[in-house]
Design an enzyme around this catalytic site. Structure first.
Site, PDB file in Angstrom:
ATOM      1  N   ARG A 126       0.855  -1.183   0.000  1.00 35.61           N
ATOM      2  CA  ARG A 126       0.000   0.000   0.000  1.00 35.61           C
ATOM      3  C   ARG A 126       0.884   1.223   0.000  1.00 35.61           C
ATOM      4  O   ARG A 126       1.684   1.404   0.906  1.00 35.61           O
ATOM      5  CB  ARG A 126      -0.813   0.023   1.300  1.00 35.61           C
ATOM      6  CG  ARG A 126      -2.172  -0.450   1.127  1.00 35.61           C
ATOM      7  CD  ARG A 126      -3.069  -0.298   2.298  1.00 35.61           C
ATOM      8  NE  ARG A 126      -2.594   0.268   3.538  1.00 35.61           N
ATOM      9  CZ  ARG A 126      -3.417   0.642   4.508  1.00 35.61           C
ATOM     10  NH1 ARG A 126      -4.699   0.528   4.366  1.00 35.61           N
ATOM     11  NH2 ARG A 126      -2.952   1.128   5.631  1.00 35.61           N
ATOM     12  N   THR A 130      -0.894   7.541  -1.045  1.00 33.91           N
ATOM     13  CA  THR A 130      -2.187   7.413  -1.747  1.00 33.91           C
ATOM     14  C   THR A 130      -3.056   6.295  -1.177  1.00 33.91           C
ATOM     15  O   THR A 130      -4.262   6.257  -1.428  1.00 33.91           O
ATOM     16  CB  THR A 130      -1.954   7.081  -3.232  1.00 33.91           C
ATOM     17  OG1 THR A 130      -1.346   5.775  -3.309  1.00 33.91           O
ATOM     18  CG2 THR A 130      -1.034   8.095  -3.895  1.00 33.91           C
ATOM     19  N   ASP A 172       0.820  -2.861  11.981  1.00 33.83           N
ATOM     20  CA  ASP A 172       1.288  -3.199  10.634  1.00 33.83           C
ATOM     21  C   ASP A 172       1.746  -4.662  10.624  1.00 33.83           C
ATOM     22  O   ASP A 172       2.783  -4.999  11.195  1.00 33.83           O
ATOM     23  CB  ASP A 172       2.434  -2.263  10.236  1.00 33.83           C
ATOM     24  CG  ASP A 172       2.828  -2.451   8.783  1.00 33.83           C
ATOM     25  OD1 ASP A 172       3.078  -3.608   8.378  1.00 33.83           O
ATOM     26  OD2 ASP A 172       2.867  -1.462   8.043  1.00 33.83           O
ATOM     27  N   ASP A 196       5.355  -5.465   9.208  1.00 32.84           N
ATOM     28  CA  ASP A 196       6.425  -5.015  10.105  1.00 32.84           C
ATOM     29  C   ASP A 196       6.521  -5.894  11.347  1.00 32.84           C
ATOM     30  O   ASP A 196       7.618  -6.231  11.811  1.00 32.84           O
ATOM     31  CB  ASP A 196       6.196  -3.561  10.529  1.00 32.84           C
ATOM     32  CG  ASP A 196       6.583  -2.585   9.432  1.00 32.84           C
ATOM     33  OD1 ASP A 196       7.317  -2.981   8.504  1.00 32.84           O
ATOM     34  OD2 ASP A 196       6.144  -1.416   9.493  1.00 32.84           O
TER      35      ASP A 196
HETATM   36  C1  PRP Z   1      -0.812  -4.666   4.444  1.00 36.44           C
HETATM   37  C2  PRP Z   1      -1.562  -5.979   4.553  1.00 36.44           C
HETATM   38  C3  PRP Z   1      -2.424  -5.961   3.317  1.00 36.44           C
HETATM   39  C4  PRP Z   1      -2.739  -4.500   3.151  1.00 36.44           C
HETATM   40  C5  PRP Z   1      -4.148  -4.263   3.620  1.00 36.44           C
HETATM   41  O1  PRP Z   1       0.242  -4.785   3.565  1.00 36.44           O
HETATM   42  O2  PRP Z   1      -0.716  -7.082   4.669  1.00 36.44           O
HETATM   43  O3  PRP Z   1      -1.775  -6.473   2.160  1.00 36.44           O
HETATM   44  O4  PRP Z   1      -1.818  -3.776   3.973  1.00 36.44           O
HETATM   45  O5  PRP Z   1      -4.536  -2.949   3.397  1.00 36.44           O
HETATM   46  P1  PRP Z   1      -5.649  -2.567   2.330  1.00 36.44           P
HETATM   47  O6  PRP Z   1      -6.805  -3.508   2.560  1.00 36.44           O
HETATM   48  O7  PRP Z   1      -5.983  -1.148   2.680  1.00 36.44           O
HETATM   49  O8  PRP Z   1      -5.078  -2.690   0.961  1.00 36.44           O
HETATM   50  P2  PRP Z   1       1.299  -3.578   3.335  1.00 36.44           P
HETATM   51  O9  PRP Z   1       0.826  -2.687   2.230  1.00 36.44           O
HETATM   52  O10 PRP Z   1       1.564  -2.914   4.646  1.00 36.44           O
HETATM   53  O11 PRP Z   1       2.556  -4.322   2.764  1.00 36.44           O
HETATM   54  P3  PRP Z   1       3.582  -5.318   3.524  1.00 36.44           P
HETATM   55  O12 PRP Z   1       2.827  -6.586   3.799  1.00 36.44           O
HETATM   56  O13 PRP Z   1       4.657  -5.521   2.508  1.00 36.44           O
HETATM   57  O14 PRP Z   1       4.067  -4.656   4.771  1.00 36.44           O
HETATM   58  N1  URA Z   2      -2.230  -3.060   6.870  1.00 34.71           N
HETATM   59  C1  URA Z   2      -1.776  -3.492   8.069  1.00 34.71           C
HETATM   60  O1  URA Z   2      -0.753  -4.197   8.143  1.00 34.71           O
HETATM   61  N2  URA Z   2      -2.466  -3.144   9.158  1.00 34.71           N
HETATM   62  C2  URA Z   2      -3.572  -2.411   9.108  1.00 34.71           C
HETATM   63  O2  URA Z   2      -4.176  -2.134  10.156  1.00 34.71           O
HETATM   64  C3  URA Z   2      -4.030  -1.954   7.849  1.00 34.71           C
HETATM   65  C4  URA Z   2      -3.329  -2.311   6.749  1.00 34.71           C
END
Ligand code: PRP
Ligand code: URA
Length: 211
Positions: A104, A108, A202, A205
């Protein structure tokens, strides 16, 4: 309309509480995510079809049950979905695994695709997309789009997450009414940065110890 299932099994609920705690460290977080995924895999495969086969026990010939129907592929959305793969493979050891890299954009909040590597026969498989978080639904919708673009039918896809926000469930059902959603919890809402409340922070993370 696709179904939305919250898995209220006591073990799943108990383990989810453990990883929600802010002081839960990477090691325990990782282990417990994997355990929850294993329990969820047990639940989401409940409707798998069976057929009769003839076998021989050491004593007699007999007709028994075996899985029939489509073979399975597990599709984690990177990064955090990776944490759920081992748990699924523990229940479905012969499944193939496809990867969809998606993050994400923090400004944006739109999902950005950076990697897709899938089994060549996804259109013939039951597909389980795994990702711990369904927040706005943008990443899940983009991941399903990536599969549909390559020939998968939405009705053969199930989306499995740990924590879902109502906004994400609605967005995903609106975009793909045929996709069933499974979550360990339906939380209250998104905050101003589209993090799920109460949530678990997150997921990527926390799983990988990054910040
Ligand atoms: C997180 C999570 C989802 C997304 C959910 O990933 O693992 O993929 O956010 O959010 P959304 O429903 O608003 O799209 P992130 O973008 O943080 O990536 P990462 O797993 O690489 O940390
Ligand atoms: N992605 C995450 O990892 N946590 C949230 O709460 C939302 C999006």
């Amino acid at each position: 309309m696709g179904e939305f299932h919250v898995m209220d099994h006591p073990l799943i609920q108990h383990k989810l509480t453990i990883i929600r705690e802010k002081d839960c460290g990477t090691k325990v977080f990782r282990e417990v995510v994997s355990e929850i995924a294993m329990l969820m895999a047990y639940e989401v495969t409940r409707d798998m079809p069976l057929e009769d086969i003839e076998i021989e026990t050491p004593l007699v010939k007999t007709t028994q049950k075996t899985l029939s129907g489509k073979k399975v592929a597990i599709i984690p959305i990177l990064r955090a979905g990776l944490g759920m793969v081992d748990g699924f493979l523990a229940m479905l050891p012969a499944a193939k695994v496809g990867h969809i890299g998606m993050y994400r954009d923090h400004e944006t909040l739109e999902p950005v695709e950076y990697f897709v590597k899938l089994p060549t026969d996804i259109q013939e498989r039951q597909l389980f997309i795994v990702d711990p978080m369904l927040a706005t639904g943008g990443s899940a919708i983009a991941a399903i789009e990536a599969l549909v673009k390559r020939g998968a039918a939405p009705s053969s896809i199930k989306f499995i997450c740990l924590v879902a926000a109502p906004e994400g469930v609605n967005a995903l059902h609106t975009a793909y009414p045929d996709v069933d959603i499974y979550a360990a919890a339906l939380d209250e809402r998104l905050d101003e940065n589209s993090y799920i409340l109460p949530g678990l922070g997150d997921a990527g993370d926390r799983l990988f110890g990054t910040k």
